[in-house]
Write a protein that holds these residues in place. Structure first.
Motif, PDB file in Angstrom:
ATOM      1  N   LEU A   7       0.846  -1.191   0.000  1.00 13.93           N
ATOM      2  CA  LEU A   7       0.000   0.000   0.000  1.00 13.93           C
ATOM      3  C   LEU A   7       0.876   1.233   0.000  1.00 13.93           C
ATOM      4  N   THR A   8       0.354   2.310  -0.566  1.00 21.30           N
ATOM      5  CA  THR A   8       1.036   3.600  -0.517  1.00 21.30           C
ATOM      6  C   THR A   8       0.111   4.578   0.200  1.00 21.30           C
ATOM      7  N   PRO A   9       0.638   5.734   0.615  1.00 23.22           N
ATOM      8  CA  PRO A   9      -0.244   6.724   1.241  1.00 23.22           C
ATOM      9  C   PRO A   9      -1.386   7.165   0.320  1.00 23.22           C
ATOM     10  N   ASN A  10      -1.197   7.020  -0.986  1.00 22.33           N
ATOM     11  CA  ASN A  10      -2.236   7.400  -1.944  1.00 22.33           C
ATOM     12  C   ASN A  10      -3.184   6.256  -2.284  1.00 22.33           C
ATOM     13  N   SER A  11      -3.000   5.108  -1.649  1.00 26.45           N
ATOM     14  CA  SER A  11      -3.956   4.015  -1.825  1.00 26.45           C
ATOM     15  C   SER A  11      -5.300   4.462  -1.270  1.00 26.45           C
ATOM     16  N   GLY A  12      -6.333   3.742  -1.633  1.00 30.63           N
ATOM     17  CA  GLY A  12      -7.652   4.039  -1.097  1.00 30.63           C
ATOM     18  C   GLY A  12      -8.111   2.930  -0.175  1.00 30.63           C
ATOM     19  N   LEU A  13      -9.225   3.169   0.479  1.00 32.32           N
ATOM     20  CA  LEU A  13      -9.769   2.174   1.394  1.00 32.32           C
ATOM     21  C   LEU A  13     -10.062   0.861   0.672  1.00 32.32           C
ATOM     22  N   THR A  14     -10.520   0.946  -0.560  1.00 30.16           N
ATOM     23  CA  THR A  14     -10.801  -0.278  -1.314  1.00 30.16           C
ATOM     24  C   THR A  14      -9.542  -1.138  -1.445  1.00 30.16           C
ATOM     25  N   GLU A  15      -8.397  -0.512  -1.709  1.00 33.26           N
ATOM     26  CA  GLU A  15      -7.143  -1.270  -1.826  1.00 33.26           C
ATOM     27  C   GLU A  15      -6.765  -1.918  -0.500  1.00 33.26           C
ATOM     28  N   VAL A 142      -3.684   8.949   3.321  1.00 36.81           N
ATOM     29  CA  VAL A 142      -3.642  10.402   3.476  1.00 36.81           C
ATOM     30  C   VAL A 142      -4.761  11.060   2.680  1.00 36.81           C
ATOM     31  N   GLN A 143      -5.092  12.270   3.108  1.00 42.48           N
ATOM     32  CA  GLN A 143      -6.123  13.043   2.426  1.00 42.48           C
ATOM     33  C   GLN A 143      -5.670  13.380   1.014  1.00 42.48           C
ATOM     34  N   PRO A 144      -6.541  13.205   0.033  1.00 41.44           N
ATOM     35  CA  PRO A 144      -6.191  13.609  -1.334  1.00 41.44           C
ATOM     36  C   PRO A 144      -5.890  15.107  -1.395  1.00 41.44           C
ATOM     37  N   GLN A 145      -5.058  15.495  -2.335  1.00 37.80           N
ATOM     38  CA  GLN A 145      -4.682  16.903  -2.497  1.00 37.80           C
ATOM     39  C   GLN A 145      -5.770  17.724  -3.189  1.00 37.80           C
ATOM     40  N   ALA A 146      -6.639  17.059  -3.936  1.00 34.32           N
ATOM     41  CA  ALA A 146      -7.672  17.782  -4.683  1.00 34.32           C
ATOM     42  C   ALA A 146      -8.963  16.976  -4.689  1.00 34.32           C
ATOM     43  N   ARG A 147     -10.049  17.672  -4.947  1.00 33.58           N
ATOM     44  CA  ARG A 147     -11.339  17.005  -5.071  1.00 33.58           C
ATOM     45  C   ARG A 147     -11.332  16.147  -6.334  1.00 33.58           C
ATOM     46  N   PRO A 148     -12.086  15.053  -6.329  1.00 31.24           N
ATOM     47  CA  PRO A 148     -12.098  14.190  -7.514  1.00 31.24           C
ATOM     48  C   PRO A 148     -12.729  14.890  -8.709  1.00 31.24           C
ATOM     49  N   CYS A 149     -12.269  14.503  -9.865  1.00 30.67           N
ATOM     50  CA  CYS A 149     -12.836  15.017 -11.103  1.00 30.67           C
ATOM     51  C   CYS A 149     -13.047  13.823 -12.014  1.00 30.67           C
ATOM     52  N   PRO A 150     -14.250  13.492 -12.377  1.00 29.73           N
ATOM     53  CA  PRO A 150     -15.472  14.237 -12.072  1.00 29.73           C
ATOM     54  C   PRO A 150     -15.905  14.041 -10.616  1.00 29.73           C
ATOM     55  N   MET A 151     -16.691  14.989 -10.135  1.00 30.04           N
ATOM     56  CA  MET A 151     -17.239  14.905  -8.782  1.00 30.04           C
ATOM     57  C   MET A 151     -18.242  13.760  -8.714  1.00 30.04           C
ATOM     58  N   PRO A 152     -18.352  13.110  -7.565  1.00 31.20           N
ATOM     59  CA  PRO A 152     -19.393  12.093  -7.425  1.00 31.20           C
ATOM     60  C   PRO A 152     -20.774  12.739  -7.489  1.00 31.20           C
ATOM     61  N   THR A 153     -21.741  11.927  -7.837  1.00 34.32           N
ATOM     62  CA  THR A 153     -23.129  12.391  -7.887  1.00 34.32           C
ATOM     63  C   THR A 153     -23.936  11.628  -6.851  1.00 34.32           C
ATOM     64  N   ALA A 154     -25.084  12.163  -6.502  1.00 31.28           N
ATOM     65  CA  ALA A 154     -25.967  11.470  -5.560  1.00 31.28           C
ATOM     66  C   ALA A 154     -26.333  10.096  -6.117  1.00 31.28           C
ATOM     67  N   GLU A 155     -26.584  10.026  -7.409  1.00 32.43           N
ATOM     68  CA  GLU A 155     -26.926   8.742  -8.028  1.00 32.43           C
ATOM     69  C   GLU A 155     -25.754   7.775  -7.954  1.00 32.43           C
ATOM     70  N   GLY A 156     -24.554   8.282  -8.181  1.00 32.62           N
ATOM     71  CA  GLY A 156     -23.360   7.440  -8.130  1.00 32.62           C
ATOM     72  C   GLY A 156     -23.037   6.957  -6.722  1.00 32.62           C
TER      73      GLY A 156
END
Length: 182
Positions: A7-15, A142-156
């Motif tokens: 794992l790296t600090p940029n891994s996500g919870l899924t990983e 660690v916290q991501p440096q930027a918001r995801p692009c594209p942003m999540p949607t309520a449906e997603g």
């Protein structure tokens, strides 16, 4: 700094959950039940409380994502977010606070119009996010440096926890090697 091999600090919870799949699917099913089932609190309100718990626990990764999810789910066209501050204070007192502070926060939330069912749902969110926060801390995410692009949607986000569970794979009882991906 990541604390588990692979794992790296940029891994996500899924990983992280894929790396240790034995209890990951049941955990995500419980998370889904607590966060998405019908109840007194909307999903956006639950995500708000999850973000507050994560901030209280100093887990920037989770605070970032759950603040973002709460924002998306309580956007103008989404379900409106009723003032959750009395529940937020109750959540904080569940984490740090003596029994007197907890009792005052409980009574204040009831006086603000929240039901005992809403308070219990708050307890569930606090409990599951104390657990999730512990996993994230142990993994060193660690916290991501930027918001995801594209942003999540309520449906997603509607089935996001179940989608995570399905992405983990399935495990039969026994050692990790008995797990298989789908």
């Amino acid at each position: 700094m990541a604390h588990f091999e692979g794992l790296t600090p940029n891994s996500g919870l899924t990983e992280v959950l894929r790396a240790f799949p034995r209890n990951s699917k049941p955990l995500l099913h419980l998370l889904n039940s607590i966060m998405c089932a019908d109840g007194e609190l909307s999903r956006g309100q639950r995500e708000t409380i999850a973000a507050i718990v994560s901030q209280q626990n100093d887990v920037a990764y989770c605070a970032f994502y759950h603040s973002l999810f709460a924002e998306v789910l309580t956007a103008p066209n989404a379900q409106p977010n009723v003032d959750v501050e009395p529940l937020a204070e109750y959540a904080r007192r569940l984490i740090v606070g003596d029994s007197g502070e907890l009792d005052r926060a409980f009574k204040a939330a009831l006086s603000a119009g929240w039901s005992q069912a809403a308070l219990y749902e708050t307890v569930e969110v606090v409990g599951i996010f104390n657990f999730i926060n512990t996993i994230v801390k142990a993994a060193g995410l660690v916290q991501p440096q930027a918001r995801p692009c594209p942003m999540p949607t309520a449906e997603g986000l509607a089935h996001s926890y179940m989608d995570m569970a399905e992405s983990i794979g399935s495990c039969s009882p026994g050692p990790v090697s008995s797990c298989r991906s789908r």
